[in-house]
Design a protein around this motif. Structure first.
Motif, mmCIF file in Angstrom:
data_model
loop_
_atom_site.group_PDB
_atom_site.id
_atom_site.type_symbol
_atom_site.label_atom_id
_atom_site.label_comp_id
_atom_site.label_asym_id
_atom_site.label_seq_id
_atom_site.Cartn_x
_atom_site.Cartn_y
_atom_site.Cartn_z
ATOM 1 N N LEU A 48 -8.564 -0.508 -2.505
ATOM 2 C CA LEU A 48 -7.871 -0.418 -3.432
ATOM 3 C C LEU A 48 -7.229 -1.567 -3.174
ATOM 4 N N LEU A 58 3.632 5.374 -5.387
ATOM 5 C CA LEU A 58 3.714 5.634 -7.611
ATOM 6 C C LEU A 58 2.519 5.830 -7.395
ATOM 7 N N GLY A 59 1.785 5.570 -7.463
ATOM 8 C CA GLY A 59 0.522 6.460 -7.375
ATOM 9 C C GLY A 59 -0.492 4.524 -7.553
ATOM 10 N N PHE A 60 -1.623 4.593 -7.827
ATOM 11 C CA PHE A 60 -2.524 3.659 -9.016
ATOM 12 C C PHE A 60 -1.639 2.816 -9.759
ATOM 13 N N GLN A 61 -2.341 3.769 -10.835
ATOM 14 C CA GLN A 61 -2.153 3.690 -12.925
ATOM 15 C C GLN A 61 -0.169 2.699 -12.630
ATOM 16 N N GLN A 62 0.222 4.033 -11.617
ATOM 17 C CA GLN A 62 1.588 3.379 -12.668
ATOM 18 C C GLN A 62 2.350 1.607 -11.449
ATOM 19 N N THR A 63 1.292 2.147 -10.271
ATOM 20 C CA THR A 63 2.334 0.763 -9.758
ATOM 21 C C THR A 63 1.515 -0.818 -10.814
ATOM 22 N N THR A 108 0.488 -1.138 0.408
ATOM 23 C CA THR A 108 0.087 0.015 0.142
ATOM 24 C C THR A 108 0.886 1.297 0.233
ATOM 25 N N VAL A 115 1.672 1.962 -3.368
ATOM 26 C CA VAL A 115 0.882 2.859 -4.079
ATOM 27 C C VAL A 115 0.821 4.537 -3.992
ATOM 28 N N GLY A 116 0.899 4.416 -2.767
ATOM 29 C CA GLY A 116 1.057 6.208 -2.641
ATOM 30 C C GLY A 116 1.855 6.934 -2.755
ATOM 31 N N HIS A 169 7.067 9.478 5.868
ATOM 32 C CA HIS A 169 6.357 8.613 5.442
ATOM 33 C C HIS A 169 6.769 7.196 5.387
#
Length: 370
Positions: A180, A150-155, A144, A147-148, A280
């Motif tokens: 998610l 890179l972003g969802f699409q890039q992941t 998770t 994803v935070g 983070h």
């Protein structure tokens, strides 16, 4: 393991070592490619294999799990799309991604603490016939966090080129994570990525005790459909009660050991908790780069749940890297309140106590050698 990973053991003791380091003085900036490259089994699982897992003869489910996982690994030898249009590293290129086969595309190892689930998951990663860059291994929290970062699409694009994604300690802590992860895994399965996960909760029971799971039943059932559940029986550490933490040392003993140990850090515990709120969690691994020991003064109960969950992530990263933890103040089995230990995140807190206690025992020699 990437070359940027920290050393896994304490450095030799030196009376002329420079002053100790400080975690509070570190604010690492981790590039996205490092986050992905470091999704490999942690150092303590570098050498594990199916052959080094010793099943309990009284628990036939353990031998059965090895048999199933060995077969699962051998079935991953053909790259996705090998019989048609081959996809590129990020899931791009000529041809069309193969349609996901019917039925579960993954295995889910369910069992109590201490039955060897992570050992088996790491063994699966090592046994899968693919380059390390085509396999990913991380905890649920690390996924998770990725994803935070890179972003969802890039992941999705990055992981779609993989043969296998291993997720350790799979838990759903809130509705946002449920949606998610459900969406992410569905996209990866469609791209032909095989999944493997460990947890102490069966797939259909994920989320219980944390939030209104019934409101997200569709997502939870969708997650469950991706996995074949393998129950691994054995003595559950939770039934043994909390591990007995060693007695803490004095501030003077901790400070002296930190000053005498090369590559040791020294921080006030409340100040460290404040600092973790500014970093983070995806960077907590980098926060510990190069450390041979972590020394803490003034350990006290964590004040709230958000702080507690950040400490859990740090404890996991220190345990993965086998970094001893020397502390003064309260013993680690008094970090979390009774209310926390009875709440929805209790499994995380029990795990953190167990891991910090083990690292505290490893640190005892630092005092003796100081």
């Amino acid at each position: 393991m990437s070359s940027s990973s920290p050393a896994s053991g304490p450095a030799p003791i030196s009376g002329t070592a420079p002053g100790p380091l400080s975690l509070c003085g570190r604010e690492p900036h981790v590039p996205a490619d490092r986050l992905v490259a470091e999704m490999v089994p942690p150092p303590r699982f570098d050498s594990v294999r199916f052959g080094t897992y010793i099943p309990d003869p009284n628990q036939p489910s353990q031998s059965e799990a090895v048999r199933v996982l060995e077969g699962f690994a051998s079935g991953l030898g053909e790259a996705p799309g090998a019989s048609g249009g081959r996809r590129g590293f990020f899931g791009l290129g000529r041809g069309k991604a193969p349609k996901a086969p019917a039925g579960p595309r993954g295995v889910y190892l369910d069992g109590g603490y201490g039955v060897g689930k992570t050992h088996l998951l790491a063994s699966l990663w090592h046994a899968t016939p693919a380059e390390p860059s085509r396999k990913a291994f991380g905890t649920f929290v690390e996924l998770t966090n990725l994803v935070g970062a890179l972003g969802f699409q890039q992941t999705v694009q990055t992981l779609s080129g993989h043969r296998l994604l291993c997720i350790d300690e799979f838990e759903l802590d809130d509705p946002g994570d449920t949606v998610l992860v459900s969406s992410l895994l569905a996209r990866l399965v469609e791209a032909g990525v095989a999944l493997a996960a460990t947890s102490n909760t069966l797939p259909g029971k994920l989320g219980e005790g944390r939030f209104a799971a019934a409101d997200f039943l569709r997502e939870i059932q969708g997650l469950s459909a991706h996995f074949r559940a393998l129950r691994i029986d054995g003595e559950d550490y939770r039934h043994r009660g909390l591990p007995e933490a060693p007695a803490p040392y004095s501030d003077e003993q901790v400070t002296r050991a930190a000053q005498a140990t090369e590559r040791a850090s020294l921080d006030d515990f409340p100040a460290l908790l404040d600092h973790l709120a500014r970093v983070h969690p995806s960077r907590y691994g980098a926060l510990t780069d190069g450390l041979a020991a972590v020394c803490l003064t003034g350990v006290r109960p964590v004040p709230d749940q958000s702080t507690a969950l950040r400490l859990v992530v740090l404890a996991d990263r220190l345990y993965d890297r086998e970094v001893p933890v020397l502390a003064s103040g309260l013993p680690f089995d008094r970090l979390f309140s009774e209310e926390m230990l009875k709440g929805g995140y209790r499994k995380k807190y029990f795990r953190a106590i167990s891991r910090l206690t083990a690292l505290a025992r490893d640190a005892a020699r630092l005092v003796a050698d100081a």
